[in-house]
Enzyme design. Sequence first.
Site, PDB file in Angstrom:
ATOM      1  N   GLU A 178      28.500 -69.853 -55.553  1.00 12.08           N
ATOM      2  CA  GLU A 178      27.034 -69.887 -55.633  1.00 12.08           C
ATOM      3  C   GLU A 178      26.548 -71.294 -55.971  1.00 12.08           C
ATOM      4  O   GLU A 178      25.556 -71.773 -55.415  1.00 12.08           O
ATOM      5  CB  GLU A 178      26.555 -68.893 -56.694  1.00 12.08           C
ATOM      6  CG  GLU A 178      25.053 -68.742 -56.786  1.00 12.08           C
ATOM      7  CD  GLU A 178      24.639 -67.706 -57.807  1.00 12.08           C
ATOM      8  OE1 GLU A 178      23.418 -67.623 -58.091  1.00 12.08           O
ATOM      9  OE2 GLU A 178      25.496 -66.974 -58.330  1.00 12.08           O
ATOM     10  N   GLU A 205      25.134 -62.210 -66.599  1.00 10.16           N
ATOM     11  CA  GLU A 205      24.288 -61.408 -65.701  1.00 10.16           C
ATOM     12  C   GLU A 205      25.129 -60.797 -64.576  1.00 10.16           C
ATOM     13  O   GLU A 205      24.968 -59.619 -64.236  1.00 10.16           O
ATOM     14  CB  GLU A 205      23.180 -62.284 -65.131  1.00 10.16           C
ATOM     15  CG  GLU A 205      22.334 -61.609 -64.064  1.00 10.16           C
ATOM     16  CD  GLU A 205      21.924 -62.560 -62.954  1.00 10.16           C
ATOM     17  OE1 GLU A 205      22.148 -62.226 -61.766  1.00 10.16           O
ATOM     18  OE2 GLU A 205      21.402 -63.641 -63.264  1.00 10.16           O
ATOM     19  N   HIS A 206      26.029 -61.586 -64.016  1.00  9.14           N
ATOM     20  CA  HIS A 206      26.921 -61.081 -62.971  1.00  9.14           C
ATOM     21  C   HIS A 206      27.845 -59.997 -63.517  1.00  9.14           C
ATOM     22  O   HIS A 206      28.047 -58.950 -62.882  1.00  9.14           O
ATOM     23  CB  HIS A 206      27.779 -62.228 -62.414  1.00  9.14           C
ATOM     24  CG  HIS A 206      27.084 -63.068 -61.399  1.00  9.14           C
ATOM     25  ND1 HIS A 206      27.527 -63.196 -60.103  1.00  9.14           N
ATOM     26  CD2 HIS A 206      25.960 -63.833 -61.482  1.00  9.14           C
ATOM     27  CE1 HIS A 206      26.723 -64.009 -59.429  1.00  9.14           C
ATOM     28  NE2 HIS A 206      25.774 -64.417 -60.254  1.00  9.14           N
ATOM     29  N   HIS A 254      23.930 -66.714 -67.095  1.00 10.81           N
ATOM     30  CA  HIS A 254      24.023 -66.350 -65.680  1.00 10.81           C
ATOM     31  C   HIS A 254      25.365 -65.690 -65.380  1.00 10.81           C
ATOM     32  O   HIS A 254      25.434 -64.705 -64.625  1.00 10.81           O
ATOM     33  CB  HIS A 254      23.838 -67.608 -64.830  1.00 10.81           C
ATOM     34  CG  HIS A 254      23.961 -67.375 -63.368  1.00 10.81           C
ATOM     35  ND1 HIS A 254      24.988 -67.904 -62.623  1.00 10.81           N
ATOM     36  CD2 HIS A 254      23.203 -66.664 -62.500  1.00 10.81           C
ATOM     37  CE1 HIS A 254      24.852 -67.536 -61.358  1.00 10.81           C
ATOM     38  NE2 HIS A 254      23.786 -66.779 -61.253  1.00 10.81           N
TER      39      HIS A 254
END
Length: 445
Positions: A149, A72-73, A69
């Site tokens: 997040e 991904e950013h 994740h």
Amino acid sequence: MTASKTRGPAERPARAATQTLLDGVRRTVLPSGLRIVTEAIPTTRSAALGVWVRIGSRDETPAMSGASHFLEHLLFKGTAKRTALDISAEIEAVGGETNAFTTKEYTCYYARVLDADLPLAVDVMMDAVANSVLAPADVETERGVILEEIAMHDDEPGDEVHDVFTEAIFGAGTPLGRLISGTEETITPMTRTQINRFYRSRYKAPEIVVTAAGNLEHAKVVRLVRAAIAGSPLDSAADDPVPPRRITRSRIQKPTTVIRNRDTEQAHLVLGGEGIQREDDRRFALGVLNNVLGGGMSSRLFQEIREKRGLAYSVYSYGTQYADAGLFGVYAGCAPGKADEVLRLIRAELAAVASDGITAAELARGKGMVKGAYVLGLEDTGSRMSRLAKSELLYGDLMGVDELLAKVDAVTLEETNALAAEILAKPMSLAVVGPFDDGAFSSDR
């Protein structure tokens, strides 16, 4: 139409090899092992592009939890020839959109554009996936974003309860039980060197599938992809390819009750247990059963708990399948004072279906819901692009629409009721997020 079996990533041709899978659907495997699957839809004026990587949170070590994740950013933060602003501005300047998401078993980067702008989308997206620089400053910036997040997710009890349930089923700290986002404890110390090593060791050509759907020509898409990755790490076969994902059947934990005390206005509950694996032939029967039990406004749970008694605004059932395991659960959100009654009704309905099954009329309605949802879900290029990727990455074959509908039609009452008896009669785990102390609930029926 009949299904066309596709080859796995290890079968790399010496030259690019192309085959037709279904009407309008073609597949090419480059010498590097990277796969390209497209569906031509001449009646549209748009195109959807996806770059799918068979790496997800289950492929991480405990210390690297959240790396997929995090990466991904970072892949949208800049390459040798584009800044983060360039990546977004070039697509938005032509009215397109880009985004990405990470799951437990794969990561996807996608764009939707007008058909004439597909060459631009291919160049931008392939550049981002293949050539990201992961600048140290960007790593620190995104670390802060991801921590926010995670904090935001913790403030959404309706989302958190599903993570609590998954942990209860598979066990916290296990590949399937860990959070996709990672935790503050794993994200905070993760270094740029560790993330870059994960990137370069896992984002190999045989693990990547590029899919596109819309007004396009397959051969042109192949040429565009090859030009975009020329000279990049995805341009040639890796000397040290990623070994196949080790699939050892995930162990299901003993039934338990997990309560996360939160000062919330609603109680968020998930009750459930072990489901079925992704390639289990009974997945079509499970789809039918799920719709009858809690898949819509006519479902048993919705009618009993919301329509007749007004005890909850949201109540539904769902199944999730992985390569080696699955789960089945029922969610409800209700006032804390009504939680005991809602749980009693859910357990009663599950027990009734497990012992007595569903009716022929319910079977027919459940089949119709599955077929309708599937066909209506193929009305846009984005969903068709996703269908190609999931068929290639997860199943290894692509079913035609008619074949899939026939699979649903072939589901019998006996098969569905046998499956219900198997998965609904077992002791279940309960996850609760709300203003409750430990011991407030029991997982017993």
